[in-house]
Structure formats: C-alpha cells, structure tokens
Design an enzyme around this catalytic site. Structure first.
Site, PDB file in Angstrom:
ATOM      1  NE  ARG A  76      -3.847  -2.172   2.318  1.00 46.73           N
ATOM      2  CZ  ARG A  76      -3.726  -3.481   2.532  1.00 46.73           C
ATOM      3  NH1 ARG A  76      -2.553  -3.972   2.954  1.00 46.73           N
ATOM      4  NH2 ARG A  76      -4.749  -4.297   2.364  1.00 46.73           N
ATOM      5  CG  HIS A 101      -1.213  -5.757  -3.902  1.00 43.26           C
ATOM      6  ND1 HIS A 101      -0.068  -5.651  -3.142  1.00 43.26           N
ATOM      7  CD2 HIS A 101      -2.026  -6.632  -3.228  1.00 43.26           C
ATOM      8  CE1 HIS A 101      -0.173  -6.424  -2.075  1.00 43.26           C
ATOM      9  NE2 HIS A 101      -1.345  -7.025  -2.096  1.00 43.26           N
ATOM     10  CG  HIS A 175      -0.826 -11.790  -3.005  1.00 43.48           C
ATOM     11  ND1 HIS A 175      -1.783 -12.470  -2.286  1.00 43.48           N
ATOM     12  CD2 HIS A 175      -0.738 -10.567  -2.445  1.00 43.48           C
ATOM     13  CE1 HIS A 175      -2.262 -11.672  -1.331  1.00 43.48           C
ATOM     14  NE2 HIS A 175      -1.633 -10.517  -1.405  1.00 43.48           N
ATOM     15  CE1 TYR A 177      -4.815 -15.064   0.623  1.00 36.93           C
ATOM     16  CE2 TYR A 177      -4.206 -14.792  -1.684  1.00 36.93           C
ATOM     17  CZ  TYR A 177      -4.772 -14.289  -0.521  1.00 36.93           C
ATOM     18  OH  TYR A 177      -5.314 -13.025  -0.503  1.00 36.93           O
ATOM     19  CG  ASP A 248      -2.489  -7.555   5.408  1.00 39.92           C
ATOM     20  OD1 ASP A 248      -1.498  -7.893   4.725  1.00 39.92           O
ATOM     21  OD2 ASP A 248      -3.485  -6.975   4.933  1.00 39.92           O
ATOM     22  CD  GLU A 309       1.591 -10.471   0.296  1.00 41.13           C
ATOM     23  OE1 GLU A 309       1.574  -9.363  -0.306  1.00 41.13           O
ATOM     24  OE2 GLU A 309       0.730 -10.787   1.163  1.00 41.13           O
TER      25      GLU A 309
END
Length: 344
Positions: A76, A101, A175, A177, A248, A309
């Site tokens: 961000r 992103h 990214h 998961y 996060d 990440e």
C-alpha cells in the site's frame, strides 16, 4: 521434465512444471498466476497446497490476488502519491484513498510474454513485460523479467530482474496463498511458523504503516522460536484485530539464518521453507477470505491460506529509515526468493 502448455481460456496458456519426483506447479501467462502446487506429505502422497479458483474465468477479477505477480509496487502507498525528483506523483487510488498492489491494472492483470525452458536447476518459465512510462501513474519505461523454476530438490525459485529509464519505485512479489494441510476445508490455525524477524511495522486502521518499527520480542509477532498462527487469529492484540484478526504486516528479516522462514503443518508433516534476498516480507493470514467463488479444493473460507510476500516496503516512500524501493536508470533490480518443500 519439459514444461507442458495448455490453452485454458480466451487464449490464456497454462504452463505445468513438473520435477522428476512428480511435484507439479501450474501457472498462467496471465498475471503469472500460480493456480496449483502439488507437494508431498510425510507418507509420500501428493496434494495441492496453493489456493486457486475452480473456474479460470474468476481470475479476471481475482480481488484476493490468488497466486499472482504483484507490481510495480507491492503493498500500500499511503494517499496514492509520492515524490520523485521534486515532483508529486499520483498513482491510482484503488483501496479507499490509497494505492494497493500496483493498482487495478498491475502485473496481476497483465498477459505476459512467456518462454519455457529446462536447465541444470530444473524446468521453468520466463515472464516478460514492458510497463510503459506513465503506466498506472508511475514514471519510466520499466522492463520486467521474472522466472519461475521448479527444481528436482522440490524448490520453487522466483528470480526477478528489471530496469528503468527514469527514477521510479519498484518492489515486486508473488501473492500465492499456501495451505500445507492439502485437505479440503482445512484452515491454517495449527500451522507453526518460525521466522527470523525481530521487528515489524505497525499499521493504522487503514492498514497503512505508521512508520513505527515495533520490536516483536515476547509478543504474538515474535516467531523466532516458532509459534502457531492460532492465538494471533483468535485472541490477538490490537495490531491483530485492526487487520481483521490475524496478520497483514511487514516483517523486517534479520537475515541471520540461511532460511528466513519455516512453516510446519503437523498433520501432513509438510514443511515450507523460504529464503530471499529481500529485506523483509508481508505475512498475510487470509483474514479477508471467505466470500470468493468456489476454489479448486472447495469453498473459500477465512484463514484458508497464508502468504509470504517477500519484498521491500512501500512505507519507505514516506519513511527514510526503511530499506528503499527506488530503481535508478543504469541500475538493475535483481532479487530471488526460494520456496522449498519438504516433510518432517
């Protein structure tokens, strides 16, 4: 083994990388999206450990960024603006007033030029894209080359290079998961994370870094001796709650160990280790998942997967004491991240 290519929709190609043991990685030339990773458990059984959509059409939206390459700037950017060479640069505000992103048309939405290969390290695919000057508001023409290699040592190697003709911020990541259980309906609560990081960046309620570097020692953010995700997901401190009950956050890696990260899933025995040349990583625990269309292995659910990440932090555009993300003309952006799969 030679990579296999299949057309899946609208001209997209899916590339399958497979090593001599049978481990597989499937990815698209669209967004560099990793759609599946089949890895062994302790009994030698293969199962998918990466989250992805059952219907390929869903990747045209992909708001969780499942499996995708991220850039030009991962993370961000506060206020969707920064200063470059004395000028205020505005990029797309695609998450409230902030930029996330790379914007709505970042690398996760790009159809890459691709080339498959085999080498001494394994089989792989090269992704190439030229991001033009002004793309998403960013200055400079940027040539980006990213390589995925699957080795016979059960490693997924991501190599990133880029160059620019104007000073511009750049930090790239993937990214994907992961859920090492490889089991329908499983969450990540009992995954045990060990991470060589003694500090993280504090976030505000908009998930923007405040500039405060917080010492992790003795907290739920201290993973140096190994810690299950569960407590941070269920009964965390305010920093866990502000991101939707979980993590996060950007962690600053100490780089005192060869492998910066090790994640263990007790039931399957699967282990995912990570080493990287990047100064840190964002740990995301899927706090916002649960409303997505059907995934490959069943319904989407909160805490269905975690992301590691590896990148530098865009907060460095506001705070000079963090590792910077500026790429200068005449220099080359070069980083490598290795995900290593094993069992215990």
């Amino acid at each position: 083994m030679e990579p296999k290519i299949n057309m899946v929709r609208n001209g997209w190609n899916q590339i399958r990388l497979q090593n001599k043991h049978g481990m597989c990685l499937d990815c698209l030339d669209y967004g560099g999206i990793v759609t599946r990773i089949d890895a062994f458990d302790r009994s030698g059984q293969l199962a998918n450990v990466a989250l992805g959509y059952k219907d390929m059409n869903e990747y045209t939206d992909n708001s969780p960024y499942f499996g995708a390459l991220i850039g030009r700037v991962a993370g961000r950017i506060a206020g969707a603006s920064f200063t470059a060479e004395g000028k205020q640069i505005h990029v797309q505000a695609n998450e409230g007033a902030n930029h996330l992103h790379g914007g709505a048309n970042g690398l996760h939405q790009i159809r890459f030029e691709t080339e498959t290969f085999t080498s001494a390290r394994g089989s792989g695919v090269r992704f190439h894209h030229r991001s033009p000057d002004g793309d998403g508001g960013y200055p400079g023409n940027v040539d980006i080359d990213i390589t995925y290699t699957l080795t016979d040592d059960n490693e997924w190697i991501l190599s990133y290079t880029a160059k620019t003709d104007k000073r511009t911020p750049l930090t790239l990541t993937n990214h994907t998961y992961f859920n090492l259980a490889g089991e329908k309906g499983a969450t990540i609560h009992d995954h045990v994370l060990e991470m060589d990081a003694s500090a993280y960046l504090e976030l505000d309620n908009e998930l923007i870094a405040t500039g405060n570097v917080v010492k992790a020692k003795g907290s739920l953010f201290d993973f140096r001796q190994g810690r299950a995700f569960r407590q941070g997901l269920e009964d965390g401190i305010e920093q866990n709650r502000c991101v939707g009950n979980g993590y996060d956050h950007y962690f600053l890696l100490d780089h005192t160990k060869h492998e910066s990260v090790r994640v263990y899933e007790p039931k399957s025995g699967r282990v995912l280790s990570m080493e990287t040349t990047q100064p840190g990583l964002v740990l995301y625990t899927g706090n916002g998942l649960g409303s997505e269309p059907e995934l490959t292995d069943g319904p989407s659910r909160k805490y269905g997967g975690f992301c590691l990440e590896a990148q530098a932090s865009p907060a460095s555009l506001q705070y000079d004491d963090l590792p910077h993300i500026w790429l200068e003309p005449g220099t080359i952006y070069k980083h490598e991240t290795v995900y290593r799969f094993s069992t215990q």
